[in-house]
Write a protein that holds these residues in place. Structure first.
Motif, PDB file in Angstrom:
ATOM      1  N   ILE A 220     -25.930  -0.556   9.739  1.00  0.00           N
ATOM      2  CA  ILE A 220     -25.659  -1.771  10.503  1.00  0.00           C
ATOM      3  C   ILE A 220     -24.312  -2.370  10.112  1.00  0.00           C
ATOM      4  CG2 ILE A 220     -26.431  -4.199  10.600  1.00  0.00           C
ATOM      5  CD1 ILE A 220     -29.227  -3.026  11.114  1.00  0.00           C
ATOM      6  N   PHE A 221     -24.004  -2.312   8.828  1.00  0.00           N
ATOM      7  CA  PHE A 221     -22.742  -2.877   8.366  1.00  0.00           C
ATOM      8  C   PHE A 221     -21.554  -1.979   8.725  1.00  0.00           C
ATOM      9  CE2 PHE A 221     -19.466  -4.084   5.308  1.00  0.00           C
ATOM     10  CZ  PHE A 221     -19.528  -5.463   5.385  1.00  0.00           C
ATOM     11  N   ASN A 222     -21.731  -0.675   8.487  1.00  0.00           N
ATOM     12  CA  ASN A 222     -20.594   0.238   8.689  1.00  0.00           C
ATOM     13  C   ASN A 222     -20.441   0.740  10.112  1.00  0.00           C
ATOM     14  OD1 ASN A 222     -19.821   0.107   5.989  1.00  0.00           O
ATOM     15  ND2 ASN A 222     -21.293   1.686   5.423  1.00  0.00           N
ATOM     16  N   GLU A 223     -21.552   0.843  10.819  1.00  0.00           N
ATOM     17  CA  GLU A 223     -21.488   1.355  12.192  1.00  0.00           C
ATOM     18  C   GLU A 223     -22.275   0.449  13.135  1.00  0.00           C
ATOM     19  OE1 GLU A 223     -22.830   5.509  12.021  1.00  0.00           O
ATOM     20  OE2 GLU A 223     -22.206   5.360   9.936  1.00  0.00           O
ATOM     21  N   PRO A 224     -21.816  -0.791  13.311  1.00  0.00           N
ATOM     22  CA  PRO A 224     -22.551  -1.691  14.215  1.00  0.00           C
ATOM     23  C   PRO A 224     -22.586  -1.122  15.632  1.00  0.00           C
ATOM     24  CG  PRO A 224     -20.402  -2.597  13.614  1.00  0.00           C
ATOM     25  CD  PRO A 224     -20.604  -1.392  12.761  1.00  0.00           C
ATOM     26  N   ALA A 225     -23.778  -1.210  16.256  1.00  0.00           N
ATOM     27  CA  ALA A 225     -23.951  -0.586  17.570  1.00  0.00           C
ATOM     28  C   ALA A 225     -23.324  -1.426  18.674  1.00  0.00           C
ATOM     29  CB  ALA A 225     -25.435  -0.393  17.850  1.00  0.00           C
TER      30      ALA A 225
END
Ligand code: ATP
Length: 351
Positions: A220-225
């Motif tokens: 969630i932090f590194n690859e927010p959708a």
């Protein structure tokens, strides 16, 4: 105990508080519902608890359809922010309450309460009244009371909401240890990102009654959708660029999107202040000159507001305090910046 929620909808007088939410929680997992106020987190939790009847959709606990089964038959324990203790009962009586209702024999009951007092670190406090306890101690009694009937599922709605930051942290790590020890399936509602990050195996980010992302804290932090997730979780620079020749241009920067974006449309670029590299001297070709306009003390980090020399563009960087001090990063200092990690959200080109 596992949970499966399928196509859950909950309307209040035509207002869609929960809109087609589906997710599952595995046995022993710790999952958080994270989102801003009014996003529908509590309503989802209340539907799982049986305190709210869904407008449509299905809730399964351990593969059994419980959508229309009353709360007392679901074998869940819950702790709410404002779920007060019984004021006229001692700590012991509060914890024993659920066992008494279930007509558990006295000896067994006393033994269980003793164990729970030890578990929540309140041995010796059994004779006190709730008014003689601190906020954190009261929350721990509330948790012990919820755990007493040995629920297979623990539902927590902002359980530490009313406490100060330090106490929240203490209880958070205590809850984490408790969960690891007891292995209880847990669903937590919170709007506190740190809380969700520290405790959860998985986080569901909720916005306007729907799930925006269902993933681990790291993902969630590194690859927010979505744009929303990136903005809600962690601090971020959010800028609007223009798509030209497949790149997103913002001032002197050119960002490479992961997908093919429609030419000459606007795209949003998000990058975290900690992903802005700042140096006193130009070390690489792609570093852009700017001047520090203001700084902000954040404890371990120093925040720098940097105006780029080229055009009217400002970005925010956060760097360790020691580095900022050593490099003499103060107001008026000329620096070079580079964005090391970013996310682009824009209109995808359909060929
Ligand atoms: P918070 O963090 O502030 O508790 P939340 O994300 O838990 O917010 P909910 O309490 O689930 O949000 O509420 C979602 C929406 O549904 C809100 O707009 C709220 O006003 C509305 N709502 C909740 N319960 C009811 C109710 N009983 N009647 C009418 N509207 C309701």
């Amino acid at each position: 105990m596992s949970i499966s929620v399928q196509h859950l909808h909950k309307h209040f007088n035509g207002f869609k508080a929960v809109n087609d939410v589906s997710f599952s929680v595995e046995d022993g997992e710790f999952v958080s519902l994270l989102g801003p106020s009014g996003s529908g987190k509590s309503t989802i939790l209340r539907c799982v608890a049986g305190l709210e009847i869904p407008s449509s959709g299905q809730i399964m606990i351990n593969s059994e359809d419980v959508t229309h089964i009353p709360v007392e038959e679901r074998n869940v324990g819950f702790v709410f922010q404002h779920y007060a203790l019984f004021k006229h009962m001692t700590v012991f009586e509060n914890i024993a309450f659920g066992l008494k209702v279930r007509k558990i024999p006295r000896k067994e009951r006393d033994e269980k309460v003793k164990q729970l007092l030890e578990l929540v670190g309140l041995t010796g406090f059994e004779g006190r009244m709730p008014s003689q306890l601190s906020g954190g101690q009261r929350q721990r009694v509330a948790l012990a009371r919820a755990l007493a009937p040995e629920p297979k599922l623990l539902l927590l709605d902002e359980p530490f909401g009313a406490l100060d930051t330090r106490l929240r942290k203490v209880l958070r790590s205590w809850l984490k240890k408790l969960h690891d020890r007891v292995g209880l399936t847990t669903l937590l509602v919170t709007h506190d990102q740190d809380e969700a990050f520290e405790l959860s195996d998985r986080i569901l980010v909720i916005h306007q009654g729907a799930i925006q992302q269902d993933a681990s804290a790291k993902t969630i932090f590194n690859e927010p959708a979505t744009d929303f997730v990136a903005t809600f979780v962690g601090e971020t620079n959010r800028v609007e660029g223009m798509v030209r020749h497949g790149l997103v241009e913002w001032g002197p920067f050119k960002f490479i999107p992961l997908t093919n974006l429609k030419e000459r449309t606007k795209a949003t670029v998000l990058f975290r202040p900690i992903d802005v590299y700042v140096s006193s001297q130009k070390e690489k070709e792609d570093e852009v000159p700017g001047t520090i306009q203001s700084t902000r003390f954040l404890g371990a980090l120093e925040e720098l507001h940097i105006k780029l020399n080229d055009g009217d563009f400002i970005l925010i960087a956060q760097i360790p305090k020691g580095v900022a001090h050593e490099s003499g990063f103060g107001v008026g200092k000329k620096v070079y910046v580079k964005v090391t990690s970013f996310h682009v959200f824009g209109k995808i080109r359909v060929n």
